[in-house]
Write an enzyme that holds these catalytic residues in place. Structure first.
Site, PDB file in Angstrom:
ATOM      1  N   THR A 168      -7.454  -3.958  -1.054  1.00  0.00           N
ATOM      2  CA  THR A 168      -8.547  -3.072  -1.463  1.00  0.00           C
ATOM      3  C   THR A 168      -8.118  -1.620  -1.287  1.00  0.00           C
ATOM      4  O   THR A 168      -8.924  -0.728  -1.235  1.00  0.00           O
ATOM      5  CB  THR A 168      -9.821  -3.468  -0.686  1.00  0.00           C
ATOM      6  OG1 THR A 168     -10.111  -4.832  -1.009  1.00  0.00           O
ATOM      7  CG2 THR A 168     -11.045  -2.658  -1.056  1.00  0.00           C
ATOM      8  N   HIS A 169      -6.808  -1.402  -1.181  1.00  0.00           N
ATOM      9  CA  HIS A 169      -6.303  -0.051  -0.961  1.00  0.00           C
ATOM     10  C   HIS A 169      -6.105   0.675  -2.285  1.00  0.00           C
ATOM     11  O   HIS A 169      -4.987   0.989  -2.671  1.00  0.00           O
ATOM     12  CB  HIS A 169      -5.006  -0.099  -0.153  1.00  0.00           C
ATOM     13  CG  HIS A 169      -5.148  -0.878   1.126  1.00  0.00           C
ATOM     14  ND1 HIS A 169      -4.088  -1.355   1.851  1.00  0.00           N
ATOM     15  CD2 HIS A 169      -6.251  -1.276   1.811  1.00  0.00           C
ATOM     16  CE1 HIS A 169      -4.526  -1.998   2.926  1.00  0.00           C
ATOM     17  NE2 HIS A 169      -5.833  -1.963   2.916  1.00  0.00           N
ATOM     18  N   THR A 170      -7.212   0.926  -2.975  1.00  0.00           N
ATOM     19  CA  THR A 170      -7.171   1.718  -4.198  1.00  0.00           C
ATOM     20  C   THR A 170      -7.297   3.184  -3.780  1.00  0.00           C
ATOM     21  O   THR A 170      -8.063   3.511  -2.878  1.00  0.00           O
ATOM     22  CB  THR A 170      -8.328   1.327  -5.124  1.00  0.00           C
ATOM     23  OG1 THR A 170      -9.556   1.446  -4.399  1.00  0.00           O
ATOM     24  CG2 THR A 170      -8.193  -0.100  -5.590  1.00  0.00           C
TER      25      THR A 170
END
Lengths: 440, 592
Positions: free
Chosen positions: B518-520
């Site tokens: 989820t490291h956008t």
């Protein structure tokens, strides 16, 4: 003839009843001091009154969430029906705005207000020892510092006949201690005396922790009354533990510093508040000065069986921990403990300090009555949120997934493991506790 | 006609990590604050209670704590010439929902960037010359240094009770820690958690090959711990329920377990849940934010005027709200002009499954999220020579899964049947005896990778969805291949029965169906001036000086690691400046 005798009996009973009511009326009218003069309400007096109102925990019963402070309305269950606490703000029509200091003192210490005796849910049976200066300070606080609120009082749910108040006068005569300002017992240090004044008086510890007789009267009012005082009592669905130093399941192994920390923060390395004590901590004791809390703790530590030999200290026993670690869950309740409790309280029963209470050597777990442990397993528990301890930890209830027998088994497992020695709870007792806790 | 609320000093959009950090900072300063959260109120009790929370199907697969995509999602395409389609089912990344935001279901990995990550373009240019950076790679330096952020990394770690071991304490390299980290002012607040068994095997194998493995810093306290706000946390018991779950043990740091308890009784703070912010409003001069407009839980339109606007929703949502509000110039990939939506980046992840014989008891359900893991940092950032490798950047390498969830994390060797007796036999043989080595790899930013409003699809209220234009570039796939080869060496040293690598290779396209991380990042990046960024070093909008934007949207490119440590440090850095300077004399904090 028969009719005549019956009429005579009814007539006699009526006369007795009217006489009793008249006596009650006269007594209620006459209760209290003659006329008290209210001192000038200086800022210091009002501040003292505010502090004493915290110690007396007036808000616990007279304030309810989302309503003006001290406007009453808390529902209290009694054996004859529910009663509701009253508005004690200085509102003239619905509060105590018309009370003189004498009226206030009469309600606080004598248990009589507006011409009738109060239900002893109002702990005038403890407040009776309040000194005149402190009564005046409380009066000044409620009169000048509490905002008036016109929330009307609510009538009791008690049906007629039982709702007549005159028998309360006789109850008061028979059971309420005679109002008199606190006087230290011979030999008490000033510090212990100060603690005794709070614990026996405004702090009203005895209202929950002292056992009651069949007329619901507290069986002791002060430490001088002997070993019944603060020796533990059933209150609603909990067993308020003994605050005496009388062996396992009592506060005997808590030091005065640990008691102080408990009063100020709601927990210490050995335990965390539960049941209605969380409200006491939240609304009252967390606000004590550390000197007053320590004085109270030191007083409690003076209570023990006179001449009783000190109980041996708790000794941890690793048997159950070893068994669980080796995959042996053969002891009744062990598998339930692993599946429901061990994630937080750990297989060694040691919990995590000031997060999840340790169960081994815990006086609540080992109390002579298992009621509190049963209730906590069924309903869960939430620790108090205090200024010193803002994190609030919640144990979920397990009533939805454990049967009565399961609860009894797991309670007995924790009451007899890791060095704990306490009597067994039965499935039947769990069933009764569960039905009491269920919504009415 | 919108319902107009009483003006307040500050309004906060999104009540996750950065929103809660700012709520504390601004209420500490005496401001009246309203926090708006689109999702529900959530707390450890009753929402994450044991044993109900330990339900993989409900939370890990069906995502009960995630934002419902049917109401709002994003659209995704690979190139500027494609038509984007909506992300209708969770895969690649996950949106939090409700109080605590993604800080509820995260893995609890608190990572400090390497100092060079914050000045990556200058560092690469200085070390290798300008030619190593391709023309279309739009990476840039942060306008803030590691040394400036260090006290704020430290503070956030103390708030969270992070368990770890310092590798560089005030310049002294210490055995057992990460020797590549920037100099720390202080030790981690709690000692490392005990290593999971696979972590021990990894430690041994990497030591043989000359690497220095260290305990992965985890926002899971290793002891009962009281943070600087007086909030007590419980110790982690490695239960396996971090990622995708709320923590029942009060151990994994989340806003609920660290900061919210002290905000509970603040009279100058009001939290409104179910409040879906649709626009940041401007005043008549158009040079200042005037508050926000939102749709409340009953569907009514509400206006909340405020003197200060804090935009602290999830990275993608922040960018969307800036675009919906018309604040700043939208980025145009053709001309390269504009800044809002620029430099979207992601994480390059790969995994190598390690399958041991049945006498090696891995027990993957022990250990959760970052807890109990061991890692190496040699192959990350610019910790090794990139002169002739054909790529820049690197990966943090982590040993162990995030909980051994039986539905989602049943790792089986390639060739195993997908169902039936063969599958069951393989599960029996491998589940307790296998583990992955994973990577969190850097992703550079590029001219053609960006965020914009979708021309086709709208949310439940008729507002355009955010569109992601993203695909892999060769720099990242080459880096991943290089890293994977090194990992395979480590795995061979562990002497397993089998190993299998899942890797994004050159030519592979970005595939949203599979969870990657989820490291956008990016889209509202920070920089030295308004022409290269949306916010300045204090997270202050260049366009509206009373608008502050927080989160990983500020990252000009993504590094090898996890974003929460840095985005929290940037928020604390900004909060200190707001307290010390902005509140005394509001206005631009950086002059250009």
């Amino acid at each position: 003839m028969r009719l005549k005798r019956l009429l005579a009996m009814v007539g006699g009973a009526l006369v007795a009843l009217i006489a009793a009511m008249a006596v009650s009326y006269v007594s209620d009218q006459r209760a209290g001091e003659k006329t008290l003069m209210a001192p000038t309400p200086t800022a210091a007096v009002v501040a003292r009154g505010a502090y004493l109102a915290r110690l007396g925990d007036c808000a616990a019963c007279h304030s309810v969430p989302a309503r003006p402070a001290f406007s009453g309305g808390l529902r209290m269950r009694t054996p004859i029906g529910a009663i509701y606490t009253t508005n004690i703000t200085p509102d003239v029509s619905n509060g105590i705005g018309r009370f003189t200091l004498t009226d206030f003192d009469r309600a606080l210490r004598f248990g009589v207000a507006k011409g009738h005796t109060l239900y002893p849910a109002m702990p005038y049976t403890s407040y009776y020892n309040t000194t005149p200066a402190d009564v005046a300070a409380l009066y000044a606080y409620f009169k000048y510092a509490v905002p008036a609120s016109s929330v009307p009082n609510r009538a009791t749910d008690i049906v007629f006949a039982l709702s007549m108040r005159w028998p309360l006068t006789f109850w008061r005569w028979l059971f309420a201690p005679k109002p008199s300002p606190f006087a230290a017992a011979p030999g008490m240090t000033n510090e212990v005396a100060k603690g005794a004044y709070f614990a026996e008086g405004l702090g009203h510890c005895g209202e929950c922790h002292t056992p009651r007789g069949i007329f619901l009267q507290a069986r002791a009012a002060t430490g001088a009354d002997g070993p019944t005082y603060l020796s533990g009592a059933v209150i609603e669905n909990y067993f308020a533990p003994s605050l005496r130093s009388d062996g396992p399941g009592t506060l005997g192994e808590w030091s005065a510093d640990e008691v102080t920390q408990f009063l100020l923060t709601g927990g210490n390395t050995r335990g965390i508040a539960f049941g209605s004590m969380t409200d006491v901590i939240t609304h009252s004791t967390q606000y004590m000065t550390s000197e007053d809390a320590l004085a109270t703790a030191k007083y409690l530590k003076t209570l023990g069986f006179p001449g009783a030999t000190p109980q041996p200290s708790f000794v941890y026993d690793a048997t159950e921990h070893r068994a669980l670690k080796n995959g042996d869950a053969s002891k009744p309740g062990a598998m339930l403990y692993l599946n429901n409790c061990a994630a937080c309280h750990r297989p060694d029963g040691m919990g995590y300090e000031r997060v999840f209470p340790r169960l081994s050597g815990n006086p609540i777990v080992q109390a002579r009555n298992p009621l509190s442990v049963v209730s906590i397993v069924l309903e869960g528990s939430r620790t108090p949120r205090t200024g010193a301890s803002p994190a609030q930890f919640t144990m979920p209830g397990f009533a939805w997934r454990l049967s009565d027998q399961d609860v009894a088994d797991v309670v007995n497992f924790v009451r007899t493991s890791w060095g704990n020695h306490a009597s067994a709870a039965t499935a039947d007792a769990v069933r009764r506790t569960r039905s009491y806790a269920a919504p009415e | 006609m919108a319902d107009r609320k009483k003006p307040v000093d500050a309004v906060i959009i999104g009540y996750g990590w950065t929103g809660v950090i700012m709520a504390k900072a601004l209420t500490d300063a005496g401001l009246s604050v309203v926090a708006l959260e689109r999702g529900p109120a959530l707390d450890t009790s009753p929402d994450f209670e044991y044993p109900r929370i330990a339900d993989e199907l409900k939370y890990g697969v069906r995502g009960d704590l995630w934002q419902p995509l049917a109401r709002e999602t994003v659209t995704v395409r690979h190139t500027v010439n494609d038509v984007a389609v909506p992300y209708r089912q969770y895969g690649s990344f996950i949106f939090g929902n409700g109080v605590g935001g993604a800080g509820v279901h995260w893995n609890g990995m608190v990572w400090r960037v390497s100092p060079e990550d914050l000045r990556f373009r200058s560092h690469i240019e200085q070390r290798y010359g300008k030619s190593l950076i391709p023309k279309d790679m739009t990476i840039q330096d942060y306008p803030v240094t590691f040394e400036e952020l260090e006290p704020h990394f430290d503070h956030f770690e103390k708030v969270c009770g992070v368990s770890g071991l310092a590798g560089n304490l005030r310049g002294h390299i210490r055995a057992g820690g990460n020797p590549f980290e920037g100099a720390r002012g202080d030790e981690y607040p709690t000692a490392p958690l005990p290593p999971i068994y696979f972590g021990q095997l990894f430690e041994k194998a990497t030591a043989e090959l000359g690497y220095k493995a260290f305990p992965l810093p985890a926002a899971n306290s290793s002891v009962a711990y009281t943070n600087p706000y007086g909030v007590r946390l419980g110790p982690c018991n490695l239960c396996g329920f971090c990622e995708r779950f709320g923590c029942f043990l009060y151990s994994k740091a989340s806003p609920q377990t660290t900061i919210l308890p002290i905000l509970a009784d603040r009279k100058n703070l009001e939290v409104r849940t179910g409040a879906y912010v649709t626009k940041i409003l401007r005043d008549k001069t158009r040079a200042m934010a005037a508050g926000v407009s939102y749709i409340d839980e009953n569907g009514r339109e509400v206006e909340q005027p405020a003197d200060l606007v804090v935009l602290s929703a999830f990275q993608l949502h922040n960018v969307r709200l800036l675009l919906l509000s018309g604040i700043g110039t939208p980025y145009d990939p053709v001309s390269g002009e504009g800044v809002v939506g620029k430099n979207y980046a992601y994480q390059m992840s790969s995994g190598t499954g390690v399958f041991f014989s049945e006498d090696v008891e891995i027990n993957p359900f022990v250990g959760a999220g970052a807890a109990g893991k061991r890692a190496i940092d040699e192959l990350n950032s610019d910790h090794y020579d990139h002169a002739h490798l054909g790529f820049i950047g690197g990966s943090l390498i982590l040993a162990g899964g995030t909980g051994g969830r039986p539905i989602d994390q049943m790792m089986l060797p390639p060739g195993t049947p997908a169902w039936g007796t063969g599958w069951k036999a393989a599960v029996r043989k491998h589940y307790r005896h296998s583990a992955p080595i994973g990577t969190l790899g850097s992703v550079m930013s590029y001219r053609d990778r960006y965020l914009s409003l979708d021309p086709t699809y709208t949310d439940a209220h008729g507002l355009p969805l955010l569109r992601i234009t993203f695909d892999w570039h060769d720099n990242e796939t080459r880096m991943a291949a290089y890293t994977a080869a090194k990992i395979e060496e480590i795995v061979r040293a562990m002497k397993p029965e089998k190993q299998a690598t899942m890797l994004i290779r050159p030519g592979d396209h970005y595939d949203v169906r599979f969870y990657q991380s989820t490291h956008t990042t990016g889209g509202a990046i920070m920089g030295s001036n308004p022409s290269n960024s949306v916010v300045n070093r204090y997270s202050q909008s260049w366009d509206l000086p009373n608008l502050f934007v927080y989160g990983a949207c500020a990252f000009p490119q993504n590094f090898g690691g996890a974003p929460t440590g840095l985005l929290a440090a940037l928020a604390y850095f900004s909060a200190a400046k707001i307290r010390d300077t902005y509140l005394r004399s509001p206005g631009p904090l950086v002059q250009v």
